[in-house]
Structure formats: C-alpha cells, structure tokens
Design a protein around this motif. Structure first.
Motif, mmCIF file in Angstrom:
data_model
loop_
_atom_site.group_PDB
_atom_site.id
_atom_site.type_symbol
_atom_site.label_atom_id
_atom_site.label_comp_id
_atom_site.label_asym_id
_atom_site.label_seq_id
_atom_site.Cartn_x
_atom_site.Cartn_y
_atom_site.Cartn_z
ATOM 1 N N ILE A 61 0.817 -1.218 0.000
ATOM 2 C CA ILE A 61 0.000 0.000 0.000
ATOM 3 C C ILE A 61 0.848 1.264 0.000
ATOM 4 C CG2 ILE A 61 -1.648 1.353 1.361
ATOM 5 C CD1 ILE A 61 -2.876 -1.291 2.284
ATOM 6 N N VAL A 62 0.471 2.202 -0.862
ATOM 7 C CA VAL A 62 1.080 3.533 -0.895
ATOM 8 C C VAL A 62 -0.049 4.537 -0.671
ATOM 9 C CG1 VAL A 62 2.331 5.234 -2.259
ATOM 10 C CG2 VAL A 62 2.833 2.788 -2.539
ATOM 11 N N ILE A 63 0.054 5.331 0.372
ATOM 12 C CA ILE A 63 -0.962 6.344 0.651
ATOM 13 C C ILE A 63 -0.805 7.497 -0.339
ATOM 14 C CG2 ILE A 63 -1.937 7.909 2.366
ATOM 15 C CD1 ILE A 63 -2.193 4.969 3.086
ATOM 16 N N GLU A 64 -1.918 7.926 -0.904
ATOM 17 C CA GLU A 64 -1.889 9.049 -1.851
ATOM 18 C C GLU A 64 -1.663 10.351 -1.079
ATOM 19 O OE1 GLU A 64 -4.537 10.193 -5.695
ATOM 20 O OE2 GLU A 64 -5.530 10.391 -3.758
ATOM 21 N N ASP A 65 -0.402 10.619 -0.830
ATOM 22 C CA ASP A 65 -0.002 11.805 -0.066
ATOM 23 C C ASP A 65 0.973 12.613 -0.914
ATOM 24 O OD1 ASP A 65 0.787 13.720 1.711
ATOM 25 O OD2 ASP A 65 1.585 12.331 3.212
ATOM 26 N N PHE A 66 0.539 13.776 -1.360
ATOM 27 C CA PHE A 66 1.369 14.606 -2.237
ATOM 28 C C PHE A 66 2.406 15.422 -1.464
ATOM 29 C CE2 PHE A 66 -2.839 14.582 -4.623
ATOM 30 C CZ PHE A 66 -2.488 13.485 -5.379
ATOM 31 N N ARG A 67 2.362 15.329 -0.141
ATOM 32 C CA ARG A 67 3.324 16.034 0.718
ATOM 33 C C ARG A 67 3.409 17.521 0.366
ATOM 34 N NH1 ARG A 67 6.167 12.433 3.705
ATOM 35 N NH2 ARG A 67 6.144 10.260 3.027
ATOM 36 N N ILE A 68 2.267 18.160 0.345
ATOM 37 C CA ILE A 68 2.204 19.593 0.023
ATOM 38 C C ILE A 68 2.319 20.389 1.313
ATOM 39 C CG2 ILE A 68 0.813 21.418 -1.018
ATOM 40 C CD1 ILE A 68 -0.628 19.213 -2.604
#
Length: 409
Positions: A61-68
């Motif tokens: 699993i990869v969390i959809e986190d754009f790290r904005i």
C-alpha cells in the motif's frame, strides 16, 4: 515480472471484498502489485484481516499523499525543487498544467507523486470517480500503462453523489483509457449513454464465494410459517416499503408468512412507522445490520428471498446487487422487481421470478405460488445453487479477470 497498480479510495472497505479478491488474484498470477489508497481504514479486527496479512497486503500500500507543505513559502520552495527534479519531463509537466481546471503549485506535487508509477504494465482503477489523474496522465503520454477502470454503479449516474455534474467528467477516460468494466449489461448501457465507445466496454460481474454459502447443514426446521427475507441497506434505492406492501397483501390473504429485513440505514424510522400503521409488527421484523455469518444463517433458515429495489432520484437504479446472488447460493428462489441490472442476477422462471418494477400485486402472487408449491420452491432453490456456481462463483470471475490481465500486460 509484470506489474499492476491498483488505485482505490478507501481500503479495506468491508462492503467491497471483491476488490481484495482481485488484488489477491493479481498476486497469485505472478504480478508485482502496488496499491494507491486515498484513505487507509482500520485493518485490525476487520474480517479481511487474515487475508490481508496472509498476502502481506499492507506492504503493497502507498498512501496518496502529495506532501504539500501548508506554508505558502515552503509550498513555493517545494514546488520549485520538484520542478527542477522533473525537468526531464518538462513537456509532460506543462501539458499536465494545461489540463488542470485551476493552476496552482499543488499540481507539481501531484505530478511528481504519480511519476513514480508511470511504467506499470496495468493500472486498474476501482470506481470511475477514482480515475483522476490517471486519465490526464494517459492523455499527455506520461502514463504508458494499460488503463482499466471498473465501474460499480453510483459512479455512472449524474450528478454523482448528488453534486458532481456531467460536464465531460469522463471524456478523457473514454478517449484515452483502454478498458472499461461494467458489472451488468444494464451498467454497460448506461456507460454507452455517457459516451464510452462500445469496443472499450467489457462486462464482468462481481462474484461471490459460493463455498461460504452452500457448505454446512441447512438450519431450516419444519414449520408452518413461510419465511421471507430481504437484505439491503435501509435506503430508498432498496425499496423496502414495497417489500412491506408485499407482506401486507399476503397477510390479508391469510397466508402464514413472516418477513425479515436485514440492514440498517436512514429509512429505518420511516419503515418502522409504516409497519406499525399496518399492524404488521408480528409479521415484519427489521433485524438491523448483521455479520456475514449471521446473514448466511438467516438466509439458510428462510424459504424465499424478495428484492424490491427501485429507481431513486436522478433515475438511479441498482446495477447488479449481490444480495440476490448470495440468497440463491444458499438455495433460495428469488422474486425481484425488474429494476436496473437486478434481472441479470437470476434466471427468470428457473431460479426465481422477475416482476415489473413497483408491481407488488404480481410479486405477492409469485410468492404465494411458491408458498403453495413446496416442490417448485425446492426445485428453484436447487437450480439457483447451480446457476450461481456457473455464473458468479469466484472461480468463474477469476477466469475472466485472469484473461483481462493477460491480454493487457
């Protein structure tokens, strides 16, 4: 090794066990799997927990986190850094910017995040509403994967969720996607109306674990009362008020029947008032939400399954429905309204009856026919088990998906 990327919204969602089944199928077929998830739900205590840990799903699993960054200053610095980091994709980044409805620094972060997944053989999106930005990345040529999107119902009826308009919402998907999956011919037809090319649509229903429903001894016991059952959220689309009318008609005819409705939802109060107003408290029970095991046992102890799903606001209907399939897997004849894609889940006059939508009189007559003919009820129940095994068993559905993945990888 061939690769596949699944894109989901919430995971694991207990009402979407078929998604986990598809992920496991990909793993068992030898694919290297990754899963992009917008929101990770609790796994501990979930009835899917055993399978999730068995196949080490958490590691995929990869969390959809754009790290904005929240700060404007840091957001600008971060965007500039990512811009230079992705200079080799400058033309694609510019095209990506042009595809955005509003231009902002977040687009750089989104682009950078999805660049990591551009080389997968297959991207399989669950629900049309989760397609973005895969359709955009496909259009601008960054995403080289075959793009497969599975629709399941609410995602094909506008306004989606009551507020998303059809302003070309799926145009990019229909133009640049490779395959669109519908669970029934009814949903396929709705997608055609939205503009999806016919040659891109394939019908693959959602299946059930037939061994879970048919194994073990039946809990039926000899009894005078003819037990009806229905399963579904207490929401308008399920049409439970019409099931109540069917039970009322049978009760007025002197038929010894009971009706249990499994499910919970916003219509409970309304349905309770209807039952009280008709003095049917001794006939109809709203038994609430039940576990899969409890649902199975209650199905096994019933005689006939009725399903009164109807059209709701914006003319939305059930596109498939699993409840009728699960009931048949337990050996129950089913009597249903001809609404949406429900008719594709049974064999009319063989495993049950299809009656016109809203026709409670004919539905009550069909149920009475089964009540008065135990041999017919038994015959249809046996046919129902075979029908589900042939059309909706996990083995049958797995074979269809295996072929799709092989062709597109």
């Amino acid at each position: 090794m061939k690769t596949i990327l699944f894109k989901l919204n919430q995971f694991p969602n207990l009402s979407e066990t078929f998604i986990l089944a598809q992920i496991i199928l990909a793993i068992e077929s030898g694919f290297k799997v990754k899963i992009i998830v917008s929101q990770l739900l609790d796994i501990e205590g979930s009835r899917l927990e055993e399978l999730i840990y068995k196949y080490s799903i958490c590691n995929l699993i990869v969390i959809e986190d754009f790290r904005i960054p929240k700060s404007r200053v840091f957001r600008l610095i971060s965007a500039v850094y990512l811009f230079f980091l992705n200079l080799k994709y400058l033309k694609k980044l510019i095209l990506y910017y042009k595809e955005q409805e509003t231009i902002n620094l977040s687009s750089v972060h989104q682009f950078h995040f999805y660049c990591k997944f551009k080389e997968y053989d297959i991207v399989h999106v669950q629900y049309g509403t989760n397609t973005w930005p895969m359709d955009v990345l496909k259009k601008i040529g960054l995403l080289r994967s075959k793009l497969i999107v599975s629709f399941h119902g609410h995602d094909a009826f506008f306004p989606i969720n009551g507020h998303i308009p059809n302003n070309g919402y799926y145009d990019k998907l229909f133009n640049y996607g490779d395959l669109v999956i519908a669970n029934t011919a009814y949903l396929a037809n709705e997608l055609l109306k939205l503009g999806c090319p016919h040659h891109k649509i394939q019908i693959i229903p959602v299946g059930v674990d037939t061994s879970f429903f048919v194994k073990g001894e039946t809990t039926k016991t000899p009894q005078v009362i003819f037990n009806l059952i229905s399963v579904g959220r207490l929401e308008k689309v399920k049409g439970h008020e019409y099931a109540i009318q069917v039970a009322e008609l049978l009760n007025k005819k002197g038929c010894e029947i009971s009706l249990r409705i499994i499910g919970e939802g916003s219509e409970r109060g309304k349905l309770e008032k209807i039952i009280l107003s008709k003095n049917l408290e001794g006939v109809i029970k709203l038994v609430g939400k039940k576990s899969p095991l409890e649902v199975r046992d209650m199905l096994r102890s019933s005689d006939v399954f009725i399903f009164t799903s109807v059209a709701t606001k914006f003319n939305r209907r059930e596109t498939q429905g699993l409840a009728t399939i699960e009931a048949q897997a337990c050996g129950l004849p089913v009597v249903v309204f001809d609404s949406g894609g429900v008719k594709y889940t049974l064999k009319d006059n063989v495993t049950g009856y299809i009656v016109p939508e809203y026709d409670v009189n004919l539905m009550s007559e069909r149920v009475e026919q089964l009540l008065n003919n135990p041999e017919l009820t038994k015959k249809m129940g046996i046919a129902a088990i075979s029908f589900v095994e042939e059309e909706f068993s996990q083995n049958q559905i797995k074979a269809k998906w295996t072929k799709v993945y092989e062709i597109n990888s």
